[in-house]
Design an enzyme around this catalytic site. Sequence first.
Site, mmCIF file in Angstrom:
data_model
loop_
_atom_site.group_PDB
_atom_site.id
_atom_site.type_symbol
_atom_site.label_atom_id
_atom_site.label_comp_id
_atom_site.label_asym_id
_atom_site.label_seq_id
_atom_site.Cartn_x
_atom_site.Cartn_y
_atom_site.Cartn_z
ATOM 1 N N ASP A 105 -12.250 30.312 -46.504
ATOM 2 C CA ASP A 105 -12.787 28.967 -46.290
ATOM 3 C C ASP A 105 -12.750 28.689 -44.776
ATOM 4 O O ASP A 105 -13.685 29.015 -44.055
ATOM 5 C CB ASP A 105 -11.909 28.014 -47.113
ATOM 6 C CG ASP A 105 -12.390 26.577 -47.121
ATOM 7 O OD1 ASP A 105 -13.544 26.332 -46.757
ATOM 8 O OD2 ASP A 105 -11.609 25.687 -47.500
ATOM 9 N N ASP A 161 -7.352 28.216 -58.156
ATOM 10 C CA ASP A 161 -6.655 27.150 -58.888
ATOM 11 C C ASP A 161 -6.907 25.765 -58.311
ATOM 12 O O ASP A 161 -7.380 25.614 -57.177
ATOM 13 C CB ASP A 161 -5.139 27.393 -58.836
ATOM 14 C CG ASP A 161 -4.563 27.009 -57.473
ATOM 15 O OD1 ASP A 161 -5.086 27.508 -56.444
ATOM 16 O OD2 ASP A 161 -3.624 26.196 -57.425
ATOM 17 N N ARG A 167 -6.737 28.971 -63.218
ATOM 18 C CA ARG A 167 -6.854 30.361 -62.744
ATOM 19 C C ARG A 167 -7.398 31.274 -63.842
ATOM 20 O O ARG A 167 -7.995 32.307 -63.575
ATOM 21 C CB ARG A 167 -5.488 30.899 -62.309
ATOM 22 C CG ARG A 167 -4.897 30.220 -61.088
ATOM 23 C CD ARG A 167 -3.696 31.012 -60.585
ATOM 24 N NE ARG A 167 -2.847 30.231 -59.692
ATOM 25 C CZ ARG A 167 -3.049 30.094 -58.393
ATOM 26 N NH1 ARG A 167 -4.085 30.671 -57.818
ATOM 27 N NH2 ARG A 167 -2.223 29.374 -57.649
HETATM 28 P P1 5GP Z 1 -8.604 29.256 -45.601
HETATM 29 O O1 5GP Z 1 -7.315 29.528 -44.888
HETATM 30 O O2 5GP Z 1 -9.662 30.297 -45.379
HETATM 31 O O3 5GP Z 1 -9.111 27.867 -45.318
HETATM 32 O O4 5GP Z 1 -8.282 29.169 -47.125
HETATM 33 C C1 5GP Z 1 -7.981 30.225 -47.897
HETATM 34 C C2 5GP Z 1 -7.238 29.750 -49.123
HETATM 35 O O5 5GP Z 1 -7.538 28.391 -49.451
HETATM 36 C C3 5GP Z 1 -7.683 30.548 -50.312
HETATM 37 O O6 5GP Z 1 -6.855 31.680 -50.482
HETATM 38 C C4 5GP Z 1 -7.542 29.561 -51.450
HETATM 39 O O7 5GP Z 1 -6.238 29.635 -51.974
HETATM 40 C C5 5GP Z 1 -7.740 28.213 -50.819
HETATM 41 N N1 5GP Z 1 -9.123 27.694 -51.015
HETATM 42 C C6 5GP Z 1 -10.091 27.531 -50.107
HETATM 43 N N2 5GP Z 1 -11.213 27.035 -50.661
HETATM 44 C C7 5GP Z 1 -10.939 26.893 -51.972
HETATM 45 C C8 5GP Z 1 -11.701 26.432 -53.103
HETATM 46 O O8 5GP Z 1 -12.886 26.066 -53.046
HETATM 47 N N3 5GP Z 1 -11.048 26.444 -54.285
HETATM 48 C C9 5GP Z 1 -9.749 26.848 -54.437
HETATM 49 N N4 5GP Z 1 -9.233 26.824 -55.653
HETATM 50 N N5 5GP Z 1 -9.010 27.285 -53.405
HETATM 51 C C10 5GP Z 1 -9.597 27.313 -52.190
#
Ligand code: 5GP
Length: 185
Positions: A105, A161, A167
């Site tokens: 993300d 989740d 999940r």
């Molecule tokens: P980042 O550090 O890239 O922002 O986020 C990574 C983590 O955020 C992922 O491993 C996940 O756990 C959570 N995450 C990001 N976007 C989503 C989403 O749309 N749905 C869910 N369930 N988790 C997300």
Amino acid sequence: MNGIHPDIDRVLISSEEISRRVAELGAQITHDFQGEDLLLVCILKGAFLFMADLARAIDLPLQTGFIAVSSYGHSTQSSGVVRIMKDLDQEVEGRNVLIVEDIVDTGLTLSYIAGLLTGRHPKTLKLCTLSNKPQCRKKDVPIDYCGFVLPDEFVVGYGLDFRDFYRNLPYIGVLKPHLYKDSTP
Ligand code: 5GP
């Protein structure tokens, strides 16, 4: 599992599409690492289902490792703070390491873990993610293998989740916004 869960607004990726794509990724990874062996590193908890299926789609001498991080708490927004809750048991030095993530993300989690493992001197370090939301990026991360590109919506299922639920859904779907809109971290 019968029908669509009532908390799901719509399904983005069906379980059949997931199976097909995981098989393709497994074949590509098998091809790219021919003659080598591989350490798959699962980022817990979200990637556990994806990695279980991906591992079975890879035809190479393969070991598995697990690393648990906490980044979001109970929120749907990235806090930017990544904490290691459980580190890898294996040595990484001199190994072909493939990090397996559920979703990228902001990129903060993956870039933190990639930096951590790079510091342990692997032979190669590659990143594989089930899904990617490129429009949300705060930190650039080089993704080597990606299952699906998703819109900027909060998704659950197939390991992903909300508050540790959903999940077990066999598909990836958008959670009805009223269920998380007023949630606090
Ligand atoms: P980042 O550090 O890239 O922002 O986020 C990574 C983590 O955020 C992922 O491993 C996940 O756990 C959570 N995450 C990001 N976007 C989503 C989403 O749309 N749905 C869910 N369930 N988790 C997300």
